[in-house]
Scaffold this motif. Sequence first.
Motif, PDB file in Angstrom:
ATOM      1  N   TRP A 143       0.822  -1.211   0.000  1.00 12.69           N
ATOM      2  CA  TRP A 143       0.000   0.000   0.000  1.00 12.69           C
ATOM      3  C   TRP A 143       0.858   1.263   0.000  1.00 12.69           C
ATOM      4  N   PHE A 144       2.099   1.150   0.502  1.00 21.78           N
ATOM      5  CA  PHE A 144       2.999   2.303   0.547  1.00 21.78           C
ATOM      6  C   PHE A 144       3.652   2.580  -0.811  1.00 21.78           C
ATOM      7  N   ASP A 145       4.107   1.543  -1.478  1.00 17.46           N
ATOM      8  CA  ASP A 145       4.879   1.722  -2.707  1.00 17.46           C
ATOM      9  C   ASP A 145       4.177   2.552  -3.786  1.00 17.46           C
ATOM     10  N   PRO A 146       2.863   2.456  -3.965  1.00 19.53           N
ATOM     11  CA  PRO A 146       2.209   3.288  -4.994  1.00 19.53           C
ATOM     12  C   PRO A 146       2.207   4.791  -4.679  1.00 19.53           C
ATOM     13  N   LEU A 147       2.482   5.154  -3.437  1.00 20.86           N
ATOM     14  CA  LEU A 147       2.433   6.574  -3.081  1.00 20.86           C
ATOM     15  C   LEU A 147       3.465   7.407  -3.840  1.00 20.86           C
ATOM     16  N   ALA A 148       4.680   6.906  -4.016  1.00 23.47           N
ATOM     17  CA  ALA A 148       5.725   7.688  -4.695  1.00 23.47           C
ATOM     18  C   ALA A 148       5.341   8.024  -6.133  1.00 23.47           C
ATOM     19  N   PRO A 149       4.936   7.049  -6.957  1.00 19.95           N
ATOM     20  CA  PRO A 149       4.559   7.438  -8.321  1.00 19.95           C
ATOM     21  C   PRO A 149       3.277   8.281  -8.366  1.00 19.95           C
ATOM     22  N   PHE A 150       2.355   8.035  -7.462  1.00 16.38           N
ATOM     23  CA  PHE A 150       1.109   8.803  -7.424  1.00 16.38           C
ATOM     24  C   PHE A 150       1.400  10.268  -7.085  1.00 16.38           C
ATOM     25  N   PHE A 151       2.156  10.499  -6.020  1.00 13.64           N
ATOM     26  CA  PHE A 151       2.512  11.866  -5.642  1.00 13.64           C
ATOM     27  C   PHE A 151       3.437  12.493  -6.682  1.00 13.64           C
ATOM     28  N   GLY A 152       4.335  11.699  -7.257  1.00 21.66           N
ATOM     29  CA  GLY A 152       5.247  12.221  -8.275  1.00 21.66           C
ATOM     30  C   GLY A 152       4.500  12.756  -9.482  1.00 21.66           C
ATOM     31  N   ALA A 153       3.510  12.023  -9.942  1.00 23.79           N
ATOM     32  CA  ALA A 153       2.720  12.470 -11.091  1.00 23.79           C
ATOM     33  C   ALA A 153       1.916  13.720 -10.743  1.00 23.79           C
ATOM     34  N   ALA A 154       1.365  13.750  -9.533  1.00 24.64           N
ATOM     35  CA  ALA A 154       0.610  14.930  -9.109  1.00 24.64           C
ATOM     36  C   ALA A 154       1.528  16.152  -9.038  1.00 24.64           C
ATOM     37  N   ALA A 155       2.718  15.970  -8.498  1.00 29.98           N
ATOM     38  CA  ALA A 155       3.666  17.079  -8.394  1.00 29.98           C
ATOM     39  C   ALA A 155       4.073  17.573  -9.777  1.00 29.98           C
ATOM     40  N   GLN A 156       4.329  16.645 -10.674  1.00 30.62           N
ATOM     41  CA  GLN A 156       4.728  17.027 -12.033  1.00 30.62           C
ATOM     42  C   GLN A 156       3.621  17.814 -12.731  1.00 30.62           C
ATOM     43  N   ALA A 157       2.371  17.491 -12.420  1.00 29.57           N
ATOM     44  CA  ALA A 157       1.228  18.184 -13.032  1.00 29.57           C
ATOM     45  C   ALA A 157       0.833  19.452 -12.274  1.00 29.57           C
ATOM     46  N   GLY A 158       1.530  19.750 -11.164  1.00 31.28           N
ATOM     47  CA  GLY A 158       1.204  20.936 -10.375  1.00 31.28           C
ATOM     48  C   GLY A 158      -0.094  20.809  -9.599  1.00 31.28           C
ATOM     49  N   GLU A 159      -0.435  19.590  -9.237  1.00 31.84           N
ATOM     50  CA  GLU A 159      -1.707  19.335  -8.582  1.00 31.84           C
ATOM     51  C   GLU A 159      -1.594  19.330  -7.062  1.00 31.84           C
ATOM     52  N   ALA A 160      -2.747  19.513  -6.420  1.00 34.65           N
ATOM     53  CA  ALA A 160      -2.910  19.409  -4.981  1.00 34.65           C
ATOM     54  C   ALA A 160      -3.512  18.032  -4.693  1.00 34.65           C
ATOM     55  N   MET A 161      -3.781  17.766  -3.419  1.00 37.49           N
ATOM     56  CA  MET A 161      -4.284  16.464  -3.031  1.00 37.49           C
ATOM     57  C   MET A 161      -5.325  16.602  -1.930  1.00 37.49           C
ATOM     58  N   LEU A 162      -6.481  15.994  -2.129  1.00 31.26           N
ATOM     59  CA  LEU A 162      -7.468  15.857  -1.069  1.00 31.26           C
ATOM     60  C   LEU A 162      -7.160  14.548  -0.351  1.00 31.26           C
ATOM     61  N   VAL A 163      -7.281  14.551   0.986  1.00 29.29           N
ATOM     62  CA  VAL A 163      -6.909  13.407   1.803  1.00 29.29           C
ATOM     63  C   VAL A 163      -8.018  13.193   2.826  1.00 29.29           C
ATOM     64  N   TRP A 164      -8.458  11.932   2.983  1.00 31.36           N
ATOM     65  CA  TRP A 164      -9.479  11.636   3.984  1.00 31.36           C
ATOM     66  C   TRP A 164      -9.464  10.147   4.333  1.00 31.36           C
ATOM     67  N   LEU A 165     -10.177   9.817   5.421  1.00 31.44           N
ATOM     68  CA  LEU A 165     -10.368   8.438   5.838  1.00 31.44           C
ATOM     69  C   LEU A 165     -11.836   8.091   5.632  1.00 31.44           C
ATOM     70  N   ASP A 166     -12.069   6.934   5.020  1.00 33.86           N
ATOM     71  CA  ASP A 166     -13.474   6.508   4.874  1.00 33.86           C
ATOM     72  C   ASP A 166     -13.631   5.063   5.289  1.00 33.86           C
TER      73      ASP A 166
END
Length: 166
Positions: A143-166
């Motif tokens: 579950w941790f390993d996908p975070l780096a490419p996910f955040f990396g792509a968001a950073a490259q696109a200049g995006e923000a991130m919504l975060v929550w627990l459901d």
Amino acid sequence: MNGEYLRVTPAELARAVTDPDWAFEYAMEIMEIMETDGSSAVAPSDARQLTTHKAFAAIAFLLQRASFPVDIVHGEQALTSEDWGYGPARYLDADRVKLAAGALADLSFEDLSRDVDPEQMTAAQIYPLLWDEPGALEWVRGWFDPLAPFFGAAAQAGEAMLVWLD
């Protein structure tokens, strides 16, 4: 309980901040689309939404031990006071996403989990309390390993991130 992330453009973040109800509906719509059309199987770098499933608390514990510079598990700024499942949603602005992406790119799971004692995690009552089971930390890695490419792509696109627990 599941840790959830949604990549948003600066315009979407601005709208979310002023209209959290829209943000909730938008997040649920994206999650539903991903579940029904199979896009949950896309590479993390191509995904709009990502989950850390029940591993969010273990990831938070490990990142805190490593003095990680951004609270990627809980977010850093309040989006709303309304409950999105298990508390209100928060967000990371594009600058914090970029900082997190750089830090994640430099952090291996081996470094993150080095010298972690499952008994320590059990004593700290880290959800979901399965740390005496063989392979529990490897489960977190998945579950941790996908975070780096996910955040990396968001950073490259200049995006923000919504975060929550459901």
